[in-house]
Scaffold this active site. Structure first.
Site, short mmCIF file in Angstrom:
data_model
loop_
_atom_site.label_atom_id
_atom_site.label_comp_id
_atom_site.label_asym_id
_atom_site.label_seq_id
_atom_site.Cartn_x
_atom_site.Cartn_y
_atom_site.Cartn_z
N SER A 122 42.40 40.54 45.52
CA SER A 122 40.78 40.32 45.02
C SER A 122 40.28 39.06 45.38
O SER A 122 40.84 38.06 45.37
CB SER A 122 40.80 40.68 43.69
OG SER A 122 41.37 42.25 43.40
N GLN A 123 38.85 39.28 45.71
CA GLN A 123 38.01 37.96 45.87
C GLN A 123 38.32 37.08 44.82
O GLN A 123 37.94 37.73 43.41
CB GLN A 123 36.71 38.30 46.01
CG GLN A 123 35.67 37.34 46.29
CD GLN A 123 34.16 37.96 46.04
OE1 GLN A 123 33.97 39.02 45.80
NE2 GLN A 123 33.18 37.08 46.50
#
Ligand code: SAH
Length: 226
Positions: free
Chosen positions: A75-76
């Site tokens: 994930s970011q």
């Protein structure tokens, strides 16, 4: 709190340049509205490059999602920070369940903040790699399970924190059933093209207070094991 000593090899060259890259990442998280100093410190300390393929190491501290194989992504960092912040805002949960171990990055961030983390992944190979990373980082407050996370982890329930890192149309009832009466759940919900980050908080009487925390983009929550 875990301190994440880096292996000596990581401190040479790349580790040093990554310190500057980490500072830049932290600055961009703050610009993006991340406020909790505990979360910011942990994101600064957890070696994100440790959770991705060597070929992508130079991009490890960019504020973007990156491929981890099997069609999945790490994930970011902003999303990891936002979800973590939302989970601990009303107090540090004692026992957190994560659905979607993936690279293990979000789980490691949680393990630095809460006493016990339980994380479930449906793709065995990803879980194997994540376990190796947890061992290398010396994380001992983290347990893993290869299973369909839609089932939660019934034997360990209830959890006072639950985080889903893959998006379904709804939050599976079986997972919600494993949230303690005053627990907090953070999850993306919606279709691949339109997802909302949701927080649900138990009111202690069997009902939930639901909030929308903003639009996000996650890989889908799938059924069965891979
Ligand atoms: N938290 C991860 C994000 C990985 S992407 C990280 O920090 O890297 C989401 C992950 O959820 C993928 O690895 C995917 O395989 C997993 N996933 C999707 N549906 C699942 C399910 N039903 N049970 C368990 N894991 C699931």
């Amino acid at each position: 709190m875990n301190v994440y000593p880096l292996p000596a090899a990581d401190l040479k060259g790349e580790g040093m340049t990554s310190q500057r890259a980490r500072d830049r990442l932290v600055a961009s998280l703050k610009e993006g509205g991340i406020r909790d100093p505990r979360v910011i410190e942990v994101i600064r300390n957890v070696p994100r490059h440790h959770f991705i393929d060597q070929a992508l190491h130079s991009r490890a501290y960019e504020n973007t999602a990156l491929p981890i194989g099997h069609g999945q992504t790490i994930s970011q960092p902003w999303v990891v920070a936002r979800m973590t912040e939302a989970l601990i805002e009303f107090g540090i949960p004692q026992k957190v369940l994560e659905i979607g171990t993936g690279s293990g990055y979000q789980a490691s961030v949680l393990a630095a903040l809460v006493p016990q983390v339980f994380t479930v992944e449906r793709i065995e190979e990803l879980l194997r790699q994540a376990r190796r990373r947890f061992r290398q980082l010396g994380l001992t407050n983290l347990r893993t399970r290869h299973d369909d996370g839609k089932l939660g982890w019934p034997d360990e329930a209830p959890f006072d924190g639950i985080i889903l890192t893959a998006a379904g149309d709804t939050i599976p009832t079986r997972i919600l059933d494993q949230l303690s009466p005053t627990g907090v759940l953070v999850a993306p919900v919606g279709s691949p093209s339109q997802q909302m980050l949701i927080r649900m908080r138990g009111d202690g009487h069997g009902d939930f207070i639901q909030e929308e925390l903003g639009a996000v983009s996650f890989v889908p929550l799938l059924g069965g094991i891979g």
